[in-house]
Every structure is written in C-alpha cells, then in structure tokens.
Design a protein around this motif. Structure first.
Motif, PDB file in Angstrom:
ATOM      1  N   ARG A 203       5.783  -1.316  11.614  1.00 57.86           N
ATOM      2  CA  ARG A 203       5.566  -1.538  10.178  1.00 57.86           C
ATOM      3  C   ARG A 203       5.235  -3.007   9.909  1.00 57.86           C
ATOM      4  O   ARG A 203       4.352  -3.323   9.105  1.00 57.86           O
ATOM      5  N   LEU A 204       5.951  -3.893  10.596  1.00 61.23           N
ATOM      6  CA  LEU A 204       5.680  -5.323  10.450  1.00 61.23           C
ATOM      7  C   LEU A 204       4.270  -5.650  10.925  1.00 61.23           C
ATOM      8  O   LEU A 204       3.572  -6.471  10.312  1.00 61.23           O
ATOM      9  N   PHE A 205       3.846  -5.019  12.004  1.00 57.05           N
ATOM     10  CA  PHE A 205       2.498  -5.241  12.527  1.00 57.05           C
ATOM     11  C   PHE A 205       1.450  -4.932  11.465  1.00 57.05           C
ATOM     12  O   PHE A 205       0.492  -5.690  11.273  1.00 57.05           O
ATOM     13  N   PHE A 206       1.632  -3.834  10.758  1.00 65.63           N
ATOM     14  CA  PHE A 206       0.645  -3.444   9.751  1.00 65.63           C
ATOM     15  C   PHE A 206       0.630  -4.396   8.562  1.00 65.63           C
ATOM     16  O   PHE A 206      -0.439  -4.819   8.112  1.00 65.63           O
ATOM     17  N   VAL A 207       1.796  -4.729   8.030  1.00 62.52           N
ATOM     18  CA  VAL A 207       1.796  -5.583   6.834  1.00 62.52           C
ATOM     19  C   VAL A 207       1.385  -7.015   7.168  1.00 62.52           C
ATOM     20  O   VAL A 207       0.778  -7.699   6.337  1.00 62.52           O
ATOM     21  N   SER A 208       1.704  -7.486   8.375  1.00 63.70           N
ATOM     22  CA  SER A 208       1.328  -8.853   8.737  1.00 63.70           C
ATOM     23  C   SER A 208      -0.157  -8.963   9.076  1.00 63.70           C
ATOM     24  O   SER A 208      -0.718 -10.061   9.085  1.00 63.70           O
ATOM     25  N   ASN A 209      -0.798  -7.831   9.344  1.00 59.39           N
ATOM     26  CA  ASN A 209      -2.242  -7.818   9.605  1.00 59.39           C
ATOM     27  C   ASN A 209      -3.023  -7.222   8.434  1.00 59.39           C
ATOM     28  O   ASN A 209      -4.173  -6.804   8.602  1.00 59.39           O
ATOM     29  N   ALA A 210      -2.407  -7.221   7.273  1.00 64.95           N
ATOM     30  CA  ALA A 210      -3.044  -6.598   6.111  1.00 64.95           C
ATOM     31  C   ALA A 210      -4.366  -7.264   5.746  1.00 64.95           C
ATOM     32  O   ALA A 210      -5.298  -6.593   5.288  1.00 64.95           O
ATOM     33  N   GLN A 211      -4.462  -8.584   5.947  1.00 64.02           N
ATOM     34  CA  GLN A 211      -5.704  -9.268   5.584  1.00 64.02           C
ATOM     35  C   GLN A 211      -6.848  -8.884   6.513  1.00 64.02           C
ATOM     36  O   GLN A 211      -8.010  -8.807   6.085  1.00 64.02           O
ATOM     37  N   TRP A 212      -6.535  -8.618   7.772  1.00 55.83           N
ATOM     38  CA  TRP A 212      -7.570  -8.106   8.679  1.00 55.83           C
ATOM     39  C   TRP A 212      -7.967  -6.686   8.271  1.00 55.83           C
ATOM     40  O   TRP A 212      -9.154  -6.351   8.217  1.00 55.83           O
TER      41      TRP A 212
END
Length: 305
Positions: A203-212
């Motif tokens: 989940r952290l991976f997705f939100v931290s890469n939201a700009q990509w």
C-alpha cells in the motif's frame, strides 16, 4: 451350491463394474482442482505481468529524474526547469527562493529514489537472498518517503500562496496516506507480523509512487483517447478525478487482489486477473506515450503531447 456360486459370481461382477457415482464425484473434484489451479496461475501471472511493467516504468522514471533534475542540480542550473516545464505553465524554480528550490529538488529527486528502491523491496528473491540489503534499502526507502511527504506539504501549504485547489488537496491527502502507511509498515515489521507488513508495504508503494501513476495515467488517457477519436485535452473532468484516482484506484485494485488471492472463488480470481491485465495494458500505453516525452525533456528536444 449353485446359488452360492451365483452370488459369488455376482459380487465379483459388481466389483469389476465401476461405481458411476464415485467416478462422477472424482471427475468433478478433478475438474474443480484443475479450474482452481488455472485460476491461481492466472492471478499469479497477471500480477507478474503488472510488476514487470511497473518495474520497467519505474526505472525509466528514475533515469528521467537523474537525467533532468539530478543533472541540473549538480550543474547549478535549476533555472532550466522553467525553460522546459514553463511550456505547461509550471515554474518550479524561483530566483532567490533557496529553501523552496531546495524543497522542490529534494521532492523530485526523492521521487526517483522511491521509484528505484521501492520496486526492489517487492522482489521476493531479493528479500530472501539479500535480507540485509532489503532491511537497509527499506530504511532508505522509508526515510525518503517521509521526506517526500514533508517536502510536498511545504510546497503546497507554504511555498505556494494561492488557495488550495483540487490538485493541492489531492497531494495533501496523498502525503498523509504516505505517513500513515509508512508508520504501519514499520510497526508491523517490528512486531514480526511479516504477512501484514508486506501488505502495508505494498500500500505504501502505491501511495508513494502516486505521482508516477498520475503521469502514466495521464498519458494513457491521452493516447487511448486519441486512438478512440475522443480528442482528449487538459481540463477534461478526468484530470480532476485522476488527482485522487492515481492512488485510490491502485489501493482498491490491491485490496481486490488480496481478497481474490486469499478467499476469492475461481470466478473472482479470474475476474481480478482480467482486471490486472487490462490495467497493465493501459499502463503500457501510457508509458509508450510518456517515455518519448521524458527523453525529449532530458535531451532538450521538442516537447509535444
């Protein structure tokens, strides 16, 4: 004597004749296991397809971050940001604003570090074969996402004097999700609850890469829209929704994947596999449109959408 002989003969015949009901049950069980195996494989390989695509896109994004932001910072040429991004109404460099320029540079370069290191955390072989690297890289990743969130807050709340708009609200929510998910990821790792630790790490991976994801989704919308003759343009309602959708949609899809993998029926697993496949194809289309754009930004070539 004859009756006894006939009875024995009849019993022998019955033993030789297959029990049709038993065979039917065995066939149904065999078919069920085969379908279950197929559904599990479908879910597994669709997830692998998504991950390989994401890994490729993330590392291309990392190359862009280093090639554009990294080089300009090293060469003390941050005003070049405006020469390129100013075409889209974005002027991140401001003369005399040392703290603001530093925050933007840290935010941009941090996104590159997250793109490169985050994907490595998800590879099972890396986790099992290089546990120390996984741990150290995890610390670097968590520190970076924390800085990413804080610098994002600074850029949205303090540096920009304008009232908060929809993009700024989306960025703010995303930042709080990063901090919350990072806390839960660390807390569960400390408690040795590895199964849930990995879920929150994803989940952290997705939100931290939201700009990509935001950028890939934007170009996917533009590419597919043009292919379908829809004449997409900035300002379409999609972009307002995608400000939040770039992290809400991945989180919902991830939750569906967890459910399908752990408790889902074969039909749910197959449906989830199909959804992952479609999402991955859309990602590829976005990356096909986004990558030439990034390369032109790095090289200083003509930029067009």
């Amino acid at each position: 004597m004859d009756n006894t002989h006939n009875a024995d003969f009849g019993s022998a015949i019955e033993r030789e004749i297959p029990d049709t009901n038993k065979i039917a049950v065995q066939n149904r069980t065999s078919d069920k296991l085969a379908n279950q195996s197929l559904a599990n494989k479908s879910l597994k390989y669709s997830a692998v397809f998504w991950f390989v695509t994401t890994l490729t896109g993330q590392w291309l994004f990392f190359y862009y971050i280093l090639g554009f932001y990294g080089v300009t910072v090293i060469n003390d040429n941050m005003e070049h940001w405006n020469a390129v991004l100013g075409q889209f109404g974005v002027t991140p460099y401001r003369a005399g604003d040392f703290s603001g320029n530093l925050a933007f540079a840290a935010h941009a370069i941090g996104a590159g570090i997250v793109a490169f290191g985050g994907a490595l955390q998800l590879i099972p072989k890396v986790r099992s074969s290089f546990p120390k690297f996984h741990k150290i890289n995890g610390y670097v990743y968590l520190t970076t996402v924390f800085c990413l969130a804080v610098s994002g807050f600074y850029l949205v709340w303090i540096r920009d004097p304008d009232p908060l708009g929809i993009p700024e609200i989306g960025t703010t929510i995303n930042g709080f999700l990063i901090l919350g998910f990072a806390y839960l990821t660390v807390r569960l790792a400390i408690k040795k609850d590895i199964a849930n630790h990995r879920k929150w790490a994803l989940r952290l991976f997705f939100v931290s890469n939201a700009q990509w994801i935001l950028r890939v989704g934007t170009f996917s919308y533009l590419v597919t829209g043009n292919m379908l003759g829809m004449n997409p343009a900035f300002g379409d309602p999609f972009f307002y929704m995608w400000t939040f959708g770039c992290y809400v949609l991945p989180l919902l899809t991830l939750q569906l994947y967890f459910y399908a993998k752990e408790r889902g029926s074969n039909s749910v697993k197959n449906a989830t596999s199909g959804l992952l496949f479609v999402i991955t194809i859309l990602m590829i289309m976005g990356m096909v449109g986004y990558t030439p754009f990034l390369l032109n930004v790095i090289s200083g070539g003509p930029i067009g959408l």
